[in-house]
Design an enzyme around this catalytic site. Structure first.
Site, mmCIF file in Angstrom:
data_model
loop_
_atom_site.group_PDB
_atom_site.id
_atom_site.type_symbol
_atom_site.label_atom_id
_atom_site.label_comp_id
_atom_site.label_asym_id
_atom_site.label_seq_id
_atom_site.Cartn_x
_atom_site.Cartn_y
_atom_site.Cartn_z
ATOM 1 N N ASP A 1 0.994 -1.206 -0.006
ATOM 2 C CA ASP A 1 -0.041 -0.129 -0.059
ATOM 3 C C ASP A 1 0.912 1.275 -0.249
ATOM 4 O O ASP A 1 1.927 1.242 0.463
ATOM 5 C CB ASP A 1 -0.929 0.054 1.071
ATOM 6 C CG ASP A 1 -2.228 1.128 1.091
ATOM 7 O OD1 ASP A 1 -2.284 1.320 -0.094
ATOM 8 O OD2 ASP A 1 -2.813 1.206 2.012
ATOM 9 N N ASN B 1 -10.939 -2.748 -5.773
ATOM 10 C CA ASN B 1 -9.992 -1.871 -6.541
ATOM 11 C C ASN B 1 -10.817 -1.780 -7.890
ATOM 12 O O ASN B 1 -10.492 -0.626 -8.573
ATOM 13 C CB ASN B 1 -8.684 -2.568 -6.926
ATOM 14 C CG ASN B 1 -7.720 -2.541 -5.831
ATOM 15 O OD1 ASN B 1 -6.632 -2.988 -5.523
ATOM 16 N ND2 ASN B 1 -7.799 -1.487 -4.978
HETATM 17 C C1 FPP Z 1 -1.841 0.461 -3.432
HETATM 18 O O1 FPP Z 1 -1.336 1.850 -3.429
HETATM 19 C C2 FPP Z 1 -1.547 -0.457 -4.133
HETATM 20 C C3 FPP Z 1 -2.114 -1.260 -5.139
HETATM 21 C C4 FPP Z 1 -3.609 -0.752 -5.612
HETATM 22 C C5 FPP Z 1 -1.966 -2.415 -5.670
HETATM 23 C C6 FPP Z 1 -0.486 -2.586 -5.935
HETATM 24 C C7 FPP Z 1 0.160 -2.669 -7.176
HETATM 25 C C8 FPP Z 1 1.346 -2.331 -7.532
HETATM 26 C C9 FPP Z 1 2.339 -2.504 -6.516
HETATM 27 C C10 FPP Z 1 1.881 -2.132 -9.042
HETATM 28 C C11 FPP Z 1 1.412 -3.129 -9.894
HETATM 29 C C12 FPP Z 1 1.770 -4.545 -9.361
HETATM 30 C C13 FPP Z 1 2.042 -5.605 -10.205
HETATM 31 C C14 FPP Z 1 2.180 -6.998 -9.836
HETATM 32 C C15 FPP Z 1 2.356 -5.254 -11.765
HETATM 33 P P1 FPP Z 1 -2.525 2.805 -3.440
HETATM 34 O O2 FPP Z 1 -2.870 3.300 -4.814
HETATM 35 O O3 FPP Z 1 -3.625 2.390 -2.640
HETATM 36 O O4 FPP Z 1 -1.781 3.732 -2.620
HETATM 37 P P2 FPP Z 1 -2.458 4.771 -1.583
HETATM 38 O O5 FPP Z 1 -3.207 4.406 -0.331
HETATM 39 O O6 FPP Z 1 -1.445 5.881 -1.271
HETATM 40 O O7 FPP Z 1 -3.628 5.791 -2.357
#
Ligand code: FPP
Length: 237
Positions: A15, A63
């Site tokens: 995250d 998501n």
């Molecule tokens: C959370 O960050 C992360 C995700 C939505 C999923 C994880 C995705 C990746 C690490 C990139 C793609 C992965 C692969 C395996 C290709 P957030 O957007 O919720 O962060 P925030 O809480 O700061 O908004």
């Protein structure tokens, strides 16, 4: 640290990509792009440490409620990752797998997933499991439906249903439960991840955002894990 104190299966809630980018005045997308670098670095490091399994929460069922352009980008990133990381998977003897409702992903992504699974199926090192279109409650509901169907067909009686029955109907049926659950980005919550499987996992939360999560943070988590006493509800002599 003795081998006994090393986690065999680590699960990670990755995250903080969006906040990492915002703090640097960039778009959320840049955060996801940098997040992929952390996926590669941490995967390689875990394989090098001879972990049995690394499970990464890459896309949750929740998501889908994000803006369409962000979902589109995450799917494109995922597809590119699946193609680009084939040498990493091969060179590190990693067996690639996925959990979640894979049928709900775009067809081009599913195709690349199938290739990675097929190409790595004989590898004997660490299992890398991506949770995609994954929800912990949905997993339990899917298991309950499959069990109910076995009962309806007369293949199982009600009295036979126990915790093992559920275990064997989970997406994770052939995997060991995580020993250590890491969450980056500082929030103290589980976010519908592996609800069944983390019953006895040790939790470790770091304020570090996922794009900044490096080998030294992983090692800190593993050290902290090693210092904890796992009692599984019992007592230590
Ligand atoms: C959370 O960050 C992360 C995700 C939505 C999923 C994880 C995705 C990746 C690490 C990139 C793609 C992965 C692969 C395996 C290709 P957030 O957007 O919720 O962060 P925030 O809480 O700061 O908004």
């Amino acid at each position: 640290m003795s081998a006994n104190n090393l986690p065999r299966h680590i699960a990670i809630i990755m995250d903080g990509n969006g906040r990492w980018a915002r703090n640097l005045g960039m778009t959320r997308i840049r955060g996801h792009i940098r997040g992929v670098n952390s996926v590669r670095d941490i995967t390689t490091e875990c394989a090098r440490k001879h972990l049995e399994q690394l499970t990464l929460y890459a896309f949750s069922k929740e998501n889908w409620s994000r803006p369409r352009y962000e979902i589109g980008l995450l799917m494109r990133l995922l597809k590119r990752y699946l193609i680009k990381e084939r040498p990493t998977i091969k060179d590190n003897n990693i067996r690639f797998t996925v959990i979640g409702q894979i049928e709900g992903l775009p067809e081009d992504v599913r195709k690349e997933i199938a290739i990675n699974i097929e190409e790595s199926k004989s590898n004997t090192g660490m299992i890398l499991c991506l949770a995609l279109n994954y929800g912990g409650r949905a997993e339990i509901v899917d298991a309950a439906k499959a069990i109910a169907s076995d009962v309806a067909k007369g293949e199982m009686s009600l009295d036979e249903i126990d915790e093992d029955t559920f275990k064997h109907h989970m997406y994770t049926a052939d995997m060991r439960d995580p020993d250590l659950l890491i969450r980056t980005g500082g929030d103290m919550r589980i976010s519908n991840f592996l609800l069944w499987e983390i019953s006895y996992a040790e939790l470790w939360v770091t304020p570090v955002y996922w794009p900044d999560f490096k080998k030294e943070h992983l090692e800190e988590a593993i050290r902290e894990y090693g210092s904890r006493e796992r009692r599984y509800g019992g007592l230590i002599e």
